[in-house]
Design a protein around this motif. Structure first.
Motif, PDB file in Angstrom:
ATOM      1  N   UNK A 158      46.478  45.432 -18.392  1.00  0.00           N
ATOM      2  CA  UNK A 158      47.246  44.533 -19.245  1.00  0.00           C
ATOM      3  C   UNK A 158      47.146  43.133 -18.670  1.00  0.00           C
TER       4      UNK A 158
ATOM      5  N   UNK B 256      60.072  51.479  -9.407  1.00  0.00           N
ATOM      6  CA  UNK B 256      58.677  51.862  -9.130  1.00  0.00           C
ATOM      7  C   UNK B 256      57.712  51.174 -10.101  1.00  0.00           C
ATOM      8  N   UNK B 257      56.541  50.842  -9.590  1.00  0.00           N
ATOM      9  CA  UNK B 257      55.522  50.147 -10.387  1.00  0.00           C
ATOM     10  C   UNK B 257      55.171  50.937 -11.650  1.00  0.00           C
ATOM     11  N   UNK B 258      55.182  52.262 -11.551  1.00  0.00           N
ATOM     12  CA  UNK B 258      54.856  53.090 -12.704  1.00  0.00           C
ATOM     13  C   UNK B 258      55.830  52.868 -13.856  1.00  0.00           C
TER      14      UNK B 258
ATOM     15  N   UNK C 178      57.552  50.099 -14.375  1.00  0.00           N
ATOM     16  CA  UNK C 178      57.282  48.738 -14.865  1.00  0.00           C
ATOM     17  C   UNK C 178      56.108  48.760 -15.854  1.00  0.00           C
ATOM     18  N   UNK C 179      55.050  49.484 -15.488  1.00  0.00           N
ATOM     19  CA  UNK C 179      53.868  49.559 -16.363  1.00  0.00           C
ATOM     20  C   UNK C 179      54.208  50.331 -17.645  1.00  0.00           C
TER      21      UNK C 179
ATOM     22  N   UNK D  34      55.668  47.834 -19.865  1.00  0.00           N
ATOM     23  CA  UNK D  34      54.613  46.963 -20.403  1.00  0.00           C
ATOM     24  C   UNK D  34      53.855  47.679 -21.518  1.00  0.00           C
ATOM     25  N   UNK D  35      53.609  48.965 -21.320  1.00  0.00           N
ATOM     26  CA  UNK D  35      52.876  49.755 -22.304  1.00  0.00           C
ATOM     27  C   UNK D  35      53.670  49.808 -23.619  1.00  0.00           C
TER      28      UNK D  35
END
Lengths: 129, 137
Positions: free
Chosen positions: B45, B113-115, B117-118, B121-122
């Motif tokens: 992204x 956790x970064x997961x 956050x993504x 975004x998704x």
């Protein structure tokens, strides 16, 4: 005459060369064991980019060069941009999904300090939602 | 017959094709494909600079801005409404339709956790956002 038909060999070899040409930029990422977060949407399609890899245990790498620590990131990105003619290269942050967001944001800020104009977050393609 | 076989062997050996180079090249091909396949399924992204998003906040009508804050692994805030992460896409779609530029400003707590956050975004991308600006420094 017992001449060998070399056409298939040349055919396969040329396909090999083409595959190598296509995959060479993709293979220039660090060989760290990371679990990318899964996503359905996809955005950027750049085939040439600078990758920053953040491992689950604090490992940091720019392309395939593993760094001593996060503090060396901005300088490494600056060096990478200096080695390339383009200054609008996409910088893709490949971070482990278990990392806290603070570590990823710090890496993105370091990339910006190193001269990155375009940033992206890497994901693992998960098909249609 | 025997004389014919003898003369054939003495002229140039057997006429079997040497498959070794072909198998060699094919195995290299397989190894390259094995290495490249996981990378081929990577995507990304694009995210805008936080400074640009902040500038946009002063220039644009504030009521048209869409702000998403990822509070934890399973809760988000859209403008002022806190909701489960699963409802993010449904909440964003009408807001993005009304938005003149489709820009969504995203912030995230440090410990998330970064997961997660993504995943946010998704959901934002799938809701039709034109641009994502990650804020906070």
């Amino acid at each position: 005459m017992t001449r060998i038909n070399v056409t298939p060999i040349i055919d396969v070899a040329l396909v090999l060369v083409i595959i190598l040409l296509i995959t060479a930029p993709m293979l220039s990422v660090a060989d760290l064991d990371i679990e990318l977060p899964q996503a359905h949407a996809r955005d950027t399609e750049d085939t040439v980019f600078v990758s920053i890899t953040l491992g689950a245990h604090g490992e940091v790498a720019v392309d395939d060069h593993v760094l001593s620590g996060p503090q060396a990131l901005a300088a490494a990105v600056r060096d990478r941009f200096a080695a390339d003619d383009r200054d609008d290269l996409l910088v893709v942050v490949r971070a482990d999904s278990r990392l806290p967001h603070a570590a990823v944001r710090a890496a993105m800020n370091a990339a910006r300090d190193g001269g990155a104009l375009r940033l992206a977050v890497a994901t693992r393609q998960g098909g249609q939602p | 017959m025997r004389r014919w076989n003898e003369s054939r062997e003495s002229a140039g050996g057997t006429s079997d094709v040497n498959l070794t180079p072909l198998i060699d090249v094919s195995l290299v091909l397989v190894v390259i494909l094995l290495l490249a396949t996981p990378l081929a399924f990577e995507s990304s992204f694009a995210v805008r600079r936080a400074e640009a998003a902040a500038r946009a906040a002063t220039d644009e009508n504030r009521t048209a801005r869409i702000e998403v804050a990822v509070l934890s692994a399973d809760s988000v805030r859209v403008n002022r409404a806190v909701m489960p992460s699963a409802d993010l896409g449904r909440a964003l779609e009408p807001l993005i339709e009304r938005s003149p530029d489709g820009v969504v400003a995203v912030s995230c707590r440090d410990s998330v956790p970064h997961g997660s956050f993504v995943a946010a975004l998704d959901a934002i991308k799938l809701s039709g956002a034109q641009d994502i600006a990650v804020t906070g420094r």
